[in-house]
Design a protein around this motif. Structure first.
Motif, PDB file in Angstrom:
ATOM      1  N   GLN A  44     -38.445 -47.935 -87.195  1.00  0.00           N
ATOM      2  CA  GLN A  44     -38.868 -48.427 -85.710  1.00  0.00           C
ATOM      3  C   GLN A  44     -37.956 -47.999 -84.769  1.00  0.00           C
ATOM      4  O   GLN A  44     -36.816 -47.966 -84.860  1.00  0.00           O
ATOM      5  N   PRO A  45     -38.597 -47.207 -83.889  1.00  0.00           N
ATOM      6  CA  PRO A  45     -37.900 -46.777 -82.609  1.00  0.00           C
ATOM      7  C   PRO A  45     -37.180 -47.940 -81.736  1.00  0.00           C
ATOM      8  O   PRO A  45     -37.592 -49.089 -81.804  1.00  0.00           O
ATOM      9  N   ASP A  46     -36.095 -47.781 -81.627  1.00  0.00           N
ATOM     10  CA  ASP A  46     -35.112 -48.724 -81.032  1.00  0.00           C
ATOM     11  C   ASP A  46     -34.667 -48.071 -79.592  1.00  0.00           C
ATOM     12  O   ASP A  46     -33.886 -47.346 -79.452  1.00  0.00           O
ATOM     13  N   ILE A  47     -35.245 -48.443 -78.525  1.00  0.00           N
ATOM     14  CA  ILE A  47     -35.276 -47.911 -77.199  1.00  0.00           C
ATOM     15  C   ILE A  47     -34.823 -48.763 -76.224  1.00  0.00           C
ATOM     16  O   ILE A  47     -35.545 -49.716 -76.147  1.00  0.00           O
ATOM     17  N   VAL A  48     -33.818 -48.773 -75.639  1.00  0.00           N
ATOM     18  CA  VAL A  48     -33.205 -49.376 -74.304  1.00  0.00           C
ATOM     19  C   VAL A  48     -33.478 -48.764 -73.120  1.00  0.00           C
ATOM     20  O   VAL A  48     -33.312 -47.661 -72.814  1.00  0.00           O
ATOM     21  N   ASP A  49     -34.287 -49.552 -72.154  1.00  0.00           N
ATOM     22  CA  ASP A  49     -34.303 -49.061 -70.607  1.00  0.00           C
ATOM     23  C   ASP A  49     -35.054 -47.929 -70.805  1.00  0.00           C
ATOM     24  O   ASP A  49     -34.533 -46.766 -70.188  1.00  0.00           O
ATOM     25  N   GLY A  50     -36.291 -47.799 -71.544  1.00  0.00           N
ATOM     26  CA  GLY A  50     -37.042 -46.428 -71.464  1.00  0.00           C
ATOM     27  C   GLY A  50     -38.256 -46.748 -72.426  1.00  0.00           C
ATOM     28  O   GLY A  50     -38.626 -47.861 -72.871  1.00  0.00           O
ATOM     29  N   ARG A  73     -24.089 -38.682 -80.078  1.00  0.00           N
ATOM     30  CA  ARG A  73     -24.889 -39.912 -80.363  1.00  0.00           C
ATOM     31  C   ARG A  73     -25.614 -40.159 -78.821  1.00  0.00           C
ATOM     32  O   ARG A  73     -24.998 -39.867 -78.048  1.00  0.00           O
ATOM     33  N   HIS A  74     -26.596 -41.124 -79.062  1.00  0.00           N
ATOM     34  CA  HIS A  74     -27.415 -41.531 -78.168  1.00  0.00           C
ATOM     35  C   HIS A  74     -27.249 -43.007 -77.873  1.00  0.00           C
ATOM     36  O   HIS A  74     -28.129 -43.503 -78.778  1.00  0.00           O
ATOM     37  N   PRO A  75     -26.606 -43.612 -77.008  1.00  0.00           N
ATOM     38  CA  PRO A  75     -26.390 -44.879 -77.011  1.00  0.00           C
ATOM     39  C   PRO A  75     -27.506 -45.542 -76.582  1.00  0.00           C
ATOM     40  O   PRO A  75     -27.824 -46.859 -77.031  1.00  0.00           O
ATOM     41  N   LEU A  76     -28.642 -45.143 -76.124  1.00  0.00           N
ATOM     42  CA  LEU A  76     -29.838 -45.681 -75.581  1.00  0.00           C
ATOM     43  C   LEU A  76     -31.155 -45.539 -76.414  1.00  0.00           C
ATOM     44  O   LEU A  76     -32.248 -46.024 -76.006  1.00  0.00           O
ATOM     45  N   GLY A  77     -30.940 -45.006 -77.347  1.00  0.00           N
ATOM     46  CA  GLY A  77     -32.096 -44.869 -78.411  1.00  0.00           C
ATOM     47  C   GLY A  77     -31.915 -44.315 -79.612  1.00  0.00           C
ATOM     48  O   GLY A  77     -31.141 -43.468 -80.024  1.00  0.00           O
ATOM     49  N   SER A  78     -32.865 -44.826 -80.724  1.00  0.00           N
ATOM     50  CA  SER A  78     -32.905 -44.142 -81.966  1.00  0.00           C
ATOM     51  C   SER A  78     -33.666 -42.884 -81.713  1.00  0.00           C
ATOM     52  O   SER A  78     -34.151 -42.468 -80.933  1.00  0.00           O
ATOM     53  N   ILE A 117     -32.756 -41.898 -87.062  1.00  0.00           N
ATOM     54  CA  ILE A 117     -31.221 -42.141 -86.885  1.00  0.00           C
ATOM     55  C   ILE A 117     -31.073 -43.220 -86.056  1.00  0.00           C
ATOM     56  O   ILE A 117     -31.600 -43.390 -84.995  1.00  0.00           O
ATOM     57  N   THR A 118     -30.222 -44.303 -86.448  1.00  0.00           N
ATOM     58  CA  THR A 118     -29.888 -45.498 -85.675  1.00  0.00           C
ATOM     59  C   THR A 118     -29.432 -45.144 -84.505  1.00  0.00           C
ATOM     60  O   THR A 118     -28.609 -44.432 -84.046  1.00  0.00           O
ATOM     61  N   ARG A 119     -29.616 -45.851 -83.324  1.00  0.00           N
ATOM     62  CA  ARG A 119     -29.263 -45.923 -82.018  1.00  0.00           C
ATOM     63  C   ARG A 119     -27.647 -45.964 -81.861  1.00  0.00           C
ATOM     64  O   ARG A 119     -26.992 -46.755 -82.678  1.00  0.00           O
ATOM     65  N   ASN A 120     -27.067 -45.122 -81.210  1.00  0.00           N
ATOM     66  CA  ASN A 120     -25.773 -44.777 -81.056  1.00  0.00           C
ATOM     67  C   ASN A 120     -24.860 -44.446 -82.242  1.00  0.00           C
ATOM     68  O   ASN A 120     -23.532 -44.691 -82.577  1.00  0.00           O
ATOM     69  N   THR A 121     -25.551 -43.589 -83.182  1.00  0.00           N
ATOM     70  CA  THR A 121     -24.864 -43.198 -84.463  1.00  0.00           C
ATOM     71  C   THR A 121     -24.559 -41.696 -84.024  1.00  0.00           C
ATOM     72  O   THR A 121     -25.360 -40.892 -83.762  1.00  0.00           O
ATOM     73  N   TRP A 122     -23.403 -41.413 -84.591  1.00  0.00           N
ATOM     74  CA  TRP A 122     -22.934 -39.946 -84.483  1.00  0.00           C
ATOM     75  C   TRP A 122     -23.737 -39.122 -85.300  1.00  0.00           C
ATOM     76  O   TRP A 122     -23.949 -39.295 -86.703  1.00  0.00           O
ATOM     77  N   HIS A 123     -24.241 -37.867 -84.921  1.00  0.00           N
ATOM     78  CA  HIS A 123     -24.967 -37.058 -85.963  1.00  0.00           C
ATOM     79  C   HIS A 123     -24.840 -35.574 -85.232  1.00  0.00           C
ATOM     80  O   HIS A 123     -24.422 -35.440 -84.202  1.00  0.00           O
ATOM     81  N   LEU A 147     -26.362 -39.267 -73.704  1.00  0.00           N
ATOM     82  CA  LEU A 147     -25.864 -38.397 -74.722  1.00  0.00           C
ATOM     83  C   LEU A 147     -24.323 -38.304 -74.715  1.00  0.00           C
ATOM     84  O   LEU A 147     -23.881 -38.501 -73.492  1.00  0.00           O
ATOM     85  N   GLU A 148     -23.705 -38.334 -75.499  1.00  0.00           N
ATOM     86  CA  GLU A 148     -22.151 -38.678 -75.888  1.00  0.00           C
ATOM     87  C   GLU A 148     -21.768 -37.487 -76.905  1.00  0.00           C
ATOM     88  O   GLU A 148     -22.495 -37.538 -77.847  1.00  0.00           O
TER      89      GLU A 148
END
Lengths: 161, 161
Positions: A44-50, A73-78, A117-123, A147-148
């Protein structure tokens, strides 16, 4: 430099970081007059504000041992990576430790496996091991910072098990 | 029985029915220290009253000439097919003629091509031409009726160009 041994990717060992996109033992539904199995809603895509969109990534291939110093990592989306080929690729993930990544782990996919990849997971960055490094990517389409990056003090080197 | 010749799939000939998911002439963005091109937002899921999910379809392979009598459409969502392999597959589409499908068209993909079928567009079932017939499918996850089928009076047969 620290050496990491890439493990074969499984639903269990990847579970803390995301979903392995692969066939289940049996399809949820038979369609097309019984000639096709639908494995429903595997990830399941998990998207914040988009919104979720379909992009393509075309990457150079890498070789093992693979050395890296950066994870992101991407805080706003898988982010799902679907290989448009049957070549294994390398997946690098790191657990979060109070806002910075801990010691990374590496996995090697089998043909037919993708990941979400789960949202906000380091990869780590996309690391195909063969040409063409072509992937469909289902991730967030939207404005704003998503992007962080973290640079380790000492590089890691991934080897095959 | 009417024979249809499968045409090579292109963005132009498929445009009335959906989007070809393929690399653009140049990436929109270079990422991963310049080693990966992002072809951004190539296709957009269009979902009514539900959400976009990632499923897997595992289909038997078909051979040409391929005979069919049925097309279907999904009023509540687009449907993207992303081959997790580099084998061509057959795409059957039909224009709508006041609520029923007109004469169908057939396209043959090239390696690296996927499709996103526009919401409520008549199309044939998934028809890979080689094993494994494994596809990631980005379509609507939700309740309610989202399938309409039409059976032609006379079957069509698709041949290679």
């Amino acid at each position: 430099m620290t050496t990491i041994v890439a493990q074969p990717l499984t639903a269990d060992n990847f579970a803390p970081y995301g979903t392995v996109i692969e066939l289940r033992d049996a399809p949820d539904q038979l369609i097309n007059q019984g000639r096709c199995g639908r494995h429903h809603d595997v990830a399941q895509p998990d998207i914040v504000d988009g919104r979720a969109g379909i992009s393509l990534f075309s990457s150079e291939a890498f070789t093992l041992p693979f050395q890296f110093e950066m994870v992101e990592r991407h805080p706003l989306g898988s982010q799902a990576f679907l290989p448009l080929h049957r070549n294994p690729f390398l997946v690098i993930i790191a657990p979060d430790d109070n806002g910075t990544p801990g010691t990374p782990l590496a996995f090697l996919t089998a043909p037919g496996q993708g990941i979400n990849i789960t949202r906000n997971t380091w990869h780590g960055v996309l690391t195909p091991l063969a040409e063409p490094g072509l992937f469909a990517v289902i991730d967030r389409i939207g404005d704003g910072p998503n992007l962080e990056e973290h640079w380790y003090d000492v590089p890691y080197s991934v080897i095959r098990s």
